[in-house]
Design an enzyme around this catalytic site. Structure first.
Site, PDB file in Angstrom:
ATOM      1  N   HIS A  64      65.561  13.764 -51.140  1.00  0.00           N
ATOM      2  CA  HIS A  64      65.050  15.263 -51.094  1.00  0.00           C
ATOM      3  C   HIS A  64      63.503  15.625 -50.537  1.00  0.00           C
ATOM      4  CE1 HIS A  64      63.251  14.271 -54.972  1.00  0.00           C
ATOM      5  NE2 HIS A  64      62.507  15.245 -54.824  1.00  0.00           N
TER       6      HIS A  64
HETATM    7  C1  UD1 Z   1      59.490  19.878 -55.495  1.00  0.00           C
HETATM    8  C2  UD1 Z   1      58.030  19.104 -55.562  1.00  0.00           C
HETATM    9  C3  UD1 Z   1      58.564  17.719 -55.591  1.00  0.00           C
HETATM   10  C4  UD1 Z   1      59.589  17.228 -56.532  1.00  0.00           C
HETATM   11  C5  UD1 Z   1      60.816  18.071 -56.408  1.00  0.00           C
HETATM   12  C6  UD1 Z   1      61.555  17.763 -57.771  1.00  0.00           C
HETATM   13  C7  UD1 Z   1      56.052  20.028 -54.560  1.00  0.00           C
HETATM   14  C8  UD1 Z   1      55.086  20.001 -53.663  1.00  0.00           C
HETATM   15  N1  UD1 Z   1      57.183  19.577 -54.516  1.00  0.00           N
HETATM   16  O1  UD1 Z   1      59.838  19.673 -54.187  1.00  0.00           O
HETATM   17  O2  UD1 Z   1      57.463  16.743 -55.610  1.00  0.00           O
HETATM   18  O3  UD1 Z   1      59.981  15.860 -56.371  1.00  0.00           O
HETATM   19  O4  UD1 Z   1      60.381  19.614 -56.508  1.00  0.00           O
HETATM   20  O5  UD1 Z   1      62.850  18.024 -57.333  1.00  0.00           O
HETATM   21  O6  UD1 Z   1      55.730  20.599 -56.021  1.00  0.00           O
HETATM   22  N2  UD1 Z   1      65.276  25.517 -53.715  1.00  0.00           N
HETATM   23  C9  UD1 Z   1      66.351  26.013 -54.011  1.00  0.00           C
HETATM   24  N3  UD1 Z   1      66.495  26.312 -55.540  1.00  0.00           N
HETATM   25  C10 UD1 Z   1      65.449  26.109 -56.312  1.00  0.00           C
HETATM   26  C11 UD1 Z   1      64.391  25.490 -55.774  1.00  0.00           C
HETATM   27  C12 UD1 Z   1      64.344  25.241 -54.654  1.00  0.00           C
HETATM   28  O7  UD1 Z   1      67.301  26.431 -53.608  1.00  0.00           O
HETATM   29  O8  UD1 Z   1      65.634  26.220 -57.594  1.00  0.00           O
HETATM   30  C13 UD1 Z   1      65.072  25.091 -52.086  1.00  0.00           C
HETATM   31  C14 UD1 Z   1      64.449  26.468 -51.433  1.00  0.00           C
HETATM   32  O9  UD1 Z   1      65.117  26.370 -50.073  1.00  0.00           O
HETATM   33  C15 UD1 Z   1      63.109  25.768 -51.258  1.00  0.00           C
HETATM   34  C16 UD1 Z   1      63.380  24.183 -51.410  1.00  0.00           C
HETATM   35  O10 UD1 Z   1      64.438  23.867 -51.954  1.00  0.00           O
HETATM   36  O11 UD1 Z   1      62.646  26.360 -50.189  1.00  0.00           O
HETATM   37  C17 UD1 Z   1      62.163  23.297 -51.765  1.00  0.00           C
HETATM   38  O12 UD1 Z   1      61.760  23.731 -53.049  1.00  0.00           O
HETATM   39  P1  UD1 Z   1      60.344  23.294 -53.442  1.00  0.00           P
HETATM   40  O13 UD1 Z   1      60.109  23.715 -54.896  1.00  0.00           O
HETATM   41  O14 UD1 Z   1      59.323  24.112 -52.626  1.00  0.00           O
HETATM   42  O15 UD1 Z   1      60.099  21.686 -53.265  1.00  0.00           O
HETATM   43  P2  UD1 Z   1      61.060  20.648 -53.762  1.00  0.00           P
HETATM   44  O16 UD1 Z   1      61.617  19.951 -52.550  1.00  0.00           O
HETATM   45  O17 UD1 Z   1      62.021  21.271 -54.750  1.00  0.00           O
HETATM   46  N1  UDP Z   2      68.302  14.261 -61.765  1.00  0.00           N
HETATM   47  C1  UDP Z   2      69.217  14.974 -62.303  1.00  0.00           C
HETATM   48  N2  UDP Z   2      70.430  15.445 -61.329  1.00  0.00           N
HETATM   49  C2  UDP Z   2      70.395  15.184 -60.195  1.00  0.00           C
HETATM   50  C3  UDP Z   2      69.254  14.365 -59.552  1.00  0.00           C
HETATM   51  C4  UDP Z   2      68.328  14.025 -60.394  1.00  0.00           C
HETATM   52  O1  UDP Z   2      69.143  15.402 -63.487  1.00  0.00           O
HETATM   53  O2  UDP Z   2      71.372  15.226 -59.341  1.00  0.00           O
HETATM   54  C5  UDP Z   2      66.956  14.107 -62.798  1.00  0.00           C
HETATM   55  C6  UDP Z   2      66.732  12.394 -62.766  1.00  0.00           C
HETATM   56  O3  UDP Z   2      67.576  12.032 -63.957  1.00  0.00           O
HETATM   57  C7  UDP Z   2      65.267  12.225 -63.013  1.00  0.00           C
HETATM   58  C8  UDP Z   2      64.826  13.653 -62.194  1.00  0.00           C
HETATM   59  O4  UDP Z   2      66.102  14.419 -62.012  1.00  0.00           O
HETATM   60  O5  UDP Z   2      64.987  12.388 -64.418  1.00  0.00           O
HETATM   61  C9  UDP Z   2      63.941  13.358 -61.008  1.00  0.00           C
HETATM   62  O6  UDP Z   2      63.754  14.479 -60.179  1.00  0.00           O
HETATM   63  P1  UDP Z   2      63.442  14.607 -58.650  1.00  0.00           P
HETATM   64  O7  UDP Z   2      64.137  13.470 -58.065  1.00  0.00           O
HETATM   65  O8  UDP Z   2      64.053  16.139 -58.309  1.00  0.00           O
HETATM   66  O9  UDP Z   2      61.913  14.548 -58.541  1.00  0.00           O
HETATM   67  P2  UDP Z   2      60.959  13.516 -58.613  1.00  0.00           P
HETATM   68  O10 UDP Z   2      61.080  12.634 -59.563  1.00  0.00           O
HETATM   69  O11 UDP Z   2      60.812  12.916 -57.114  1.00  0.00           O
HETATM   70  O12 UDP Z   2      59.450  14.540 -58.462  1.00  0.00           O
END
Ligand code: UD1
Ligand code: UDP
Length: 367
Positions: A206
């Site tokens: 992601h």
């Molecule tokens: C964010 C964090 C990343 C983390 C991830 C965990 C930052 C810069 N990035 O990335 O470090 O690994 O969360 O999962 O803070 N969206 C939805 N529903 C939601 C949230 C997001 O559909 O509830 C979609 C939207 O289109 C949005 C995109 O996901 O534009 C990205 O969401 P965003 O929170 O900006 O960054 P993540 O990729 O989730």
């Molecule tokens: N995770 C979850 N469901 C999923 C994928 C990930 O519960 O479908 C959990 C996973 O166990 C871990 C956390 O989400 O604890 C990791 O989050 P993510 O990969 O979104 O973010 P990152 O750790 O890269 O910031």
């Protein structure tokens, strides 16, 4: 007055702060939770509050998605107003998201002390928004909770006083200790998806630098598919909404045997991970969890801020190169899974509370 205000906003922050929130309840520490609203879809947000038995956040700023500056800026103003109102002794943020950055920046210019959980991680790759976030928060925090001696060393090398740093292990272990047996007992996720333990690869991807780049995203899917074909294994990919949107935008067809499923709740995900032959990921938390659970991991990135996992032999970097991914999976499937867990004994949350300037009941006051 509240002792501690937690600022959180995304799936991994909810999972990794849950043990600290629970420790507050168990040790008579007053707390409030400020949710920025960075994640808002139920399967990235609400489901974790339910499953980890956390109360609803005291405040949800509902900031939602947006460009980095806009999202962070909106959080900053909201957090400042709520912290002013709550007047906590300490603000706790976790990790490297925009929510952690906003919580950290807001608190650092106000009265409360700022604590950073999971301090000192470094990828040394400033093109990642997460690297900027974590470096800034580390340099403005009063209390830094480093998961390992290596992360402490990175901090000291950057001139941060040792007096501010406590090595605690990672709260990801606390969360797994509490939930891995429950996950095994309670979930039907393998049956639900027609999977047999040890007979599939799990995948998550992601990260902005991977899925927002069509070539990298294609190469990553191709590498995962080739690895699955080579070993006759399905590749199950619970897909983050960012990645789902990019698939559509770039009109990418997911190659067999990769199959996407919805983002999973925590117990289902932990079960899927524990029972997988190996995991392919670009997630930070998943690299740690795989290492703790003894599951071989291939990290589809050029670098990792979790070098402890590669040092013990639990994880291998493959970049986003299709052939390197395929080869790394083969190598990791042959790895001896007996590595040691570098992330502590699962008591990070209590260690964190004890190091903070709040009064902590030594006996558990609640269940
Ligand atoms: C964010 C964090 C990343 C983390 C991830 C965990 C930052 C810069 N990035 O990335 O470090 O690994 O969360 O999962 O803070 N969206 C939805 N529903 C939601 C949230 C997001 O559909 O509830 C979609 C939207 O289109 C949005 C995109 O996901 O534009 C990205 O969401 P965003 O929170 O900006 O960054 P993540 O990729 O989730
Ligand atoms: N995770 C979850 N469901 C999923 C994928 C990930 O519960 O479908 C959990 C996973 O166990 C871990 C956390 O989400 O604890 C990791 O989050 P993510 O990969 O979104 O973010 P990152 O750790 O890269 O910031």
């Amino acid at each position: 007055m509240t002792d501690i205000a937690f600022v959180l906003g995304t799936r991994p922050e909810i999972i990794k702060l849950a043990p600290v929130i629970r420790a507050c309840e168990q040790h008579g520490v007053e707390y409030a939770v400020i949710h920025t609203g960075q994640h808002y879809s139920d399967n990235l947000d609400g489901v974790f509050f339910d499953q980890l038995e956390l109360a609803e956040p005291d405040v949800n700023l509902g900031v939602g998605s947006g460009p980095h500056g806009e999202q962070t800026g909106e959080m900053l103003g909201g957090i400042e107003r709520v912290v002013e109102d709550l007047d906590p002794d300490v603000v706790i943020v976790q990790g490297d998201t925009n929510s952690a950055l906003a919580g950290g920046l807001a608190a650092s210019k106000m009265d409360p002390k700022l604590a950073h959980v999971e301090a000192g991680l470094r990828s040394f790759d400033r093109s990642m928004p997460e690297e900027t976030n974590r470096v800034i928060v580390d340099h403005i925090a009063d209390y830094l909770f480093a998961p390992t001696e290596k992360s402490k060393w990175y901090l000291v090398r950057e001139g941060i006083s040792e007096l501010r740093i406590t090595v605690t292990g990672n709260t990801v272990v606390d969360a797994l200790e509490r939930n891995r047996t429950v996950a095994r007992r309670k979930t039907t996720v393998l049956d639900d998806h027609g999977l047999t333990a040890g007979q599939y690869l799990l995948m998550t991807a992601h990260r902005q630098e991977n899925v927002d780049d069509p070539d990298r995203f294609r190469a990553l899917l191709d590498g995962a598919a080739r690895a699955g074909q080579e070993h006759g294994l399905d590749v199950v990919y619970p897909i983050h909404p960012r990645a789902r949107e990019r698939l559509k935008e770039f009109e990418i067809d997911v190659p067999a045997p990769v199959r996407t499923i919805e983002p999973q709740d925590y117990l289902d995900f932990v079960r899927l991970l524990s029972a997988s032959a190996a995991v392919l990921t670009d997630s930070g938390g998943v690299q740690e969890e795989a290492c703790v659970l003894g599951v071989p991991c291939v990290t589809m990135r050029d670098n990792t801020e979790r070098p402890e996992t590669t040092d013990v032999g639990a994880n291998r970097l493959s970049s986003c190169d299709s052939d390197r991914i395929r080869r790394a999976v083969t190598e990791m499937l042959n790895a001896d899974g007996g590595w040691e867990n570098p992330y502590g004994d699962g008591d990070a949350a209590v260690q964190i509370l004890r190091a903070l300037p709040v009064s902590v009941e030594t006996e558990e006051v609640i269940r």
